[in-house]
Design an enzyme around this catalytic site. Structure first.
Site, short mmCIF file in Angstrom:
data_model
loop_
_atom_site.label_atom_id
_atom_site.label_comp_id
_atom_site.label_asym_id
_atom_site.label_seq_id
_atom_site.Cartn_x
_atom_site.Cartn_y
_atom_site.Cartn_z
N GLU A 165 0.87 -1.19 0.00
CA GLU A 165 0.00 0.00 0.00
C GLU A 165 0.90 1.23 0.00
OE1 GLU A 165 -3.63 2.38 2.25
OE2 GLU A 165 -2.49 0.91 3.40
N GLU B 230 5.01 4.85 3.44
CA GLU B 230 4.50 6.16 3.87
C GLU B 230 5.65 7.16 3.86
OE1 GLU B 230 1.60 7.83 4.64
OE2 GLU B 230 3.01 9.45 5.02
N ASP C 251 9.56 8.18 -0.11
CA ASP C 251 8.74 8.76 -1.17
C ASP C 251 8.60 7.69 -2.25
OD1 ASP C 251 7.79 10.10 -3.46
OD2 ASP C 251 8.49 12.00 -2.62
N ASP D 53 -3.02 11.68 -2.21
CA ASP D 53 -3.05 13.15 -2.26
C ASP D 53 -3.41 13.60 -3.67
OD1 ASP D 53 -2.27 13.05 0.35
OD2 ASP D 53 -0.18 13.58 0.00
N LYS E 153 -2.98 21.12 -8.63
CA LYS E 153 -2.42 21.97 -9.70
C LYS E 153 -1.92 21.11 -10.86
CE LYS E 153 -1.18 25.80 -6.79
NZ LYS E 153 -0.32 26.08 -5.67
N ASP F 261 -12.44 9.64 -2.79
CA ASP F 261 -13.75 10.31 -2.87
C ASP F 261 -13.61 11.57 -3.73
OD1 ASP F 261 -12.19 11.85 -1.09
OD2 ASP F 261 -14.01 12.69 -0.18
N THR G 242 -10.58 2.34 4.84
CA THR G 242 -9.40 3.06 5.32
C THR G 242 -9.88 4.15 6.28
OG1 THR G 242 -9.30 4.89 3.74
CG2 THR G 242 -8.48 2.76 2.98
N GLU G 243 -8.92 4.82 6.93
CA GLU G 243 -9.31 5.91 7.83
C GLU G 243 -10.05 7.01 7.08
OE1 GLU G 243 -5.44 6.04 9.15
OE2 GLU G 243 -5.88 5.03 11.02
N GLU H 223 -11.58 6.76 4.22
CA GLU H 223 -12.85 6.24 3.69
C GLU H 223 -13.94 6.33 4.75
OE1 GLU H 223 -12.24 2.40 2.01
OE2 GLU H 223 -14.35 2.09 1.50
#
Ligand code: SAM
Length: 212
Positions: free
Chosen positions: A43, A68, A95, A117, A121, A153, A192-193, A195
């Site tokens: 993930e 992460e 990253d 994320d 832009k 979302d 997920t958190e 979600e």
């Protein structure tokens, strides 16, 4: 997800037995790290790790790697591991741009991207984890029949991602614009958190599954 910087979080991660250092040579050695040849699912952008830890709990025959970018966020996940250690999960603070340094060709069976994320832009489009540049990276580490599963979302990010799947030359296996109302795609869904947070305020959750 950007938690306040927690002093000492980098050092805590460096010392943690579930955490792989970005400098460690992991490419081609994940079966040695886990001590078995089980499939590897990753993930990217795991946040505090609720989703991937639940999957690891449910599927002991699959190895999971949570990635992460921020130590302060990852640290929260590691704290949960202290309470309930799981054999089949590891974490990397990095990253994801450098993901091909950590996994070899054909080493990964599935990639999860959850509430990535949006980078709204245009000039930042290639930083989005569902950009064609990222699909090229996924192509380099995924098994031939491997898949990418993406939930969000965010309408703009989802529309962008649908387009990038085809621009990258991938195949769109399935998609929905209302996951929680889609009986078939929602089967076995682990929230997920983000979600939980966004569906609780009425936002529909989008999901796509892509392969080559
Ligand atoms: N996946 C979690 C969820 O659904 O609850 C967290 C979502 S949060 C909006 C996105 C997470 O991805 C953040 O924790 C962020 O630090 C991480 N992230 C963003 N870009 C990343 C990158 N290039 N490499 C690794 N992690 C990244």
């Amino acid at each position: 997800m950007r938690l306040r910087n927690i002093p000492g979080s980098r050092e805590a991660i460096a010392d943690n037995c579930w955490c792989i250092q970005e400098t460690q040579k992991t490419k081609g050695t994940w079966n040695i790290i886990f001590g078995n040849t089980n499939p590897v699912h990753i993930e990217i952008g795991m946040g505090k790790g609720k989703f991937i830890m639940e999957l690891a709990r449910q599927n002991p025959q699959i190895n999971y790697v949570g990635i992460e970018k921020y130590s302060s966020v990852l640290l929260r996940g590691l704290q949960k591991m202290e309470e309930e250690p799981l054999e089949n999960i590891r974490f990397i603070r990095m990253d994801a741009e450098n993901i091909c340094d950590m996994f070899d060709k054909n080493e990964v069976d599935k990639i999860y991207l959850n509430f990535s994320d949006p980078w709204p832009k245009d000039r930042h489009a290639k930083r989005r984890l569902t950009s064609r540049q990222f699909f090229d990276r996924y192509h380099q580490i995924l098994k031939q029949d491997g898949v990418v599963e993406f939930k969000t979302d965010n309408t703009d990010l989802f529309d962008f991602s649908l387009n990038e799947v085809s621009e990258a030359g991938w195949h769109l296996d399935q998609f929905t614009r209302d996951l929680h109302q889609d009986k078939q795609m929602n089967q076995g869904n682990v929230m997920t958190e983000y979600e939980e947070r966004f569906s609780s305020i009425g936002n529909p959750i989008y999901k796509l599954i892509a392969s080559r």
